[in-house]
Write a protein that holds these residues in place. Structure first.
Motif, PDB file in Angstrom:
ATOM      1  N   ARG A 161     130.176  12.661  43.684  1.00 23.55           N
ATOM      2  CA  ARG A 161     128.850  12.860  43.082  1.00 23.55           C
ATOM      3  C   ARG A 161     128.163  11.520  42.782  1.00 23.55           C
ATOM      4  O   ARG A 161     126.953  11.404  42.894  1.00 23.55           O
ATOM      5  CB  ARG A 161     129.010  13.666  41.798  1.00 23.55           C
ATOM      6  N   GLU A 162     128.940  10.517  42.398  1.00 22.09           N
ATOM      7  CA  GLU A 162     128.396   9.203  42.064  1.00 22.09           C
ATOM      8  C   GLU A 162     128.278   8.267  43.260  1.00 22.09           C
ATOM      9  O   GLU A 162     127.779   7.160  43.124  1.00 22.09           O
ATOM     10  CB  GLU A 162     129.277   8.540  40.999  1.00 22.09           C
ATOM     11  N   SER A 163     128.723   8.694  44.436  1.00 22.75           N
ATOM     12  CA  SER A 163     128.696   7.816  45.605  1.00 22.75           C
ATOM     13  C   SER A 163     127.263   7.543  46.043  1.00 22.75           C
ATOM     14  O   SER A 163     126.355   8.337  45.781  1.00 22.75           O
ATOM     15  CB  SER A 163     129.501   8.428  46.755  1.00 22.75           C
ATOM     16  N   PRO A 164     127.023   6.425  46.708  1.00 26.39           N
ATOM     17  CA  PRO A 164     125.656   6.019  47.080  1.00 26.39           C
ATOM     18  C   PRO A 164     124.940   7.006  47.999  1.00 26.39           C
ATOM     19  O   PRO A 164     123.716   7.083  47.972  1.00 26.39           O
ATOM     20  CB  PRO A 164     125.856   4.684  47.797  1.00 26.39           C
ATOM     21  N   ASP A 165     125.680   7.770  48.809  1.00 28.78           N
ATOM     22  CA  ASP A 165     124.986   8.678  49.731  1.00 28.78           C
ATOM     23  C   ASP A 165     124.435   9.916  49.038  1.00 28.78           C
ATOM     24  O   ASP A 165     123.613  10.630  49.610  1.00 28.78           O
ATOM     25  CB  ASP A 165     125.873   9.068  50.911  1.00 28.78           C
ATOM     26  N   GLY A 166     124.840  10.176  47.799  1.00 30.62           N
ATOM     27  CA  GLY A 166     124.270  11.250  46.997  1.00 30.62           C
ATOM     28  C   GLY A 166     124.409  12.637  47.587  1.00 30.62           C
ATOM     29  O   GLY A 166     123.494  13.449  47.488  1.00 30.62           O
ATOM     30  N   CYS A 167     125.550  12.927  48.188  1.00 27.87           N
ATOM     31  CA  CYS A 167     125.744  14.208  48.868  1.00 27.87           C
ATOM     32  C   CYS A 167     126.186  15.351  47.953  1.00 27.87           C
ATOM     33  O   CYS A 167     126.173  16.500  48.372  1.00 27.87           O
ATOM     34  CB  CYS A 167     126.789  14.056  49.974  1.00 27.87           C
ATOM     35  N   MET A 168     126.575  15.066  46.742  1.00 28.02           N
ATOM     36  CA  MET A 168     127.073  16.118  45.854  1.00 28.02           C
ATOM     37  C   MET A 168     126.159  16.198  44.643  1.00 28.02           C
ATOM     38  O   MET A 168     125.933  15.210  43.955  1.00 28.02           O
ATOM     39  CB  MET A 168     128.500  15.788  45.409  1.00 28.02           C
ATOM     40  N   ARG A 169     125.629  17.405  44.403  1.00 25.13           N
ATOM     41  CA  ARG A 169     124.747  17.583  43.243  1.00 25.13           C
ATOM     42  C   ARG A 169     125.210  18.797  42.453  1.00 25.13           C
ATOM     43  O   ARG A 169     125.759  19.748  43.002  1.00 25.13           O
ATOM     44  CB  ARG A 169     123.299  17.742  43.656  1.00 25.13           C
TER      45      ARG A 169
END
Length: 155
Positions: free
Chosen positions: A125-133
Motif C-alpha cells: 500500500r505504501e509502495s511508490p506505484d500506489g497499486c493497493m488502496r
C-alpha cells in the motif's frame, strides 16, 4: 479425550456469542459475514479474492478465494531469513497472475501468518506505484483492499 475437549470448548464459543468460532481469539462470525457481503456485491460471480481466510470467506461470499503469498515456513515459524510471506513485489506479481482485484484483511489471531500478511499489505500500500488502496474499512481490523494495477506489467 479429544472429543471431550471439543465439547468443553464449544460451550465457551456459545458463551462468547460467536459460534462456531471462539470470540476471544477467532474472527467475529458477524464481521466475516459483513466482509463476505461486501465482496459479493462488489465482485463478479467468477472473481477470485485474496485472503488469509480462504475457508470461511468463499463459503460466505460465493467467491473463490486464495491466499496469494509466497509462503516461507522456515522464516514464518522459526525466524529464518527472508520475508515469511514474500515481498510486496511478489504479492503484486501474484495478484496480477491470479487476477485478484480485492484482498480481504481480518484480525485472524489464530493464524501465525496474520501479522506478516498485514505488514505485507501495508508495505504494498505504501509502495511508490500506489497499486493497493483501502476500498472498505468495516472496523475492528476488517478491511478490504483493492489492487488497482492488474493491467500493469510486473517489474
Amino acid at each position: 479425550r479429544g472429543l471431550w475437549l471439543q465439547v468443553h470448548q464449544i460451550q465457551f464459543a456459545y458463551q462468547d456469542g460467536n459460534p462456531p468460532l471462539f470470540a476471544n481469539r477467532a474472527d467475529s462470525w458477524d464481521k466475516l459475514r459483513q466482509v463476505a457481503g461486501w465482496l459479493a456485491k462488489q465482485t463478479a460471480p467468477g472473481e477470485t479474492i485474496g485472503t488469509l481466510h480462504d475457508g470461511a470467506l468463499p463459503l460466505l461470499s460465493g467467491r473463490k478465494a486464495l491466499f496469494p503469498v509466497v509462503l516461507r515456513p522456515f522464516a514464518l515459524t522459526y525466524g529464518g531469513g527472508g520475508e515469511p510471506l514474500g515481498t510486496p513485489g511478489e504479492l503484486a506479481a501474484a495478484l496480477r497472475r491470479l487476477g485478484i482485484r480485492f484482498v480481504a484483511q481480518t484480525p485472524s489471531l489464530l493464524f501465525a501468518e496474520a501479522e506478516p500478511f498485514r505488514h505485507l499489505i501495508e508495505m504494498l500500500r505504501e509502495s511508490p506505484d500506489g497499486c493497493m488502496r483501502l476500498a472498505a474499512d468495516l472496523g475492528d481490523g476488517y478491511q478490504i483492499y483493492e489492487f488497482t494495477c492488474l493491467d500493469r506489467p510486473s517489474r
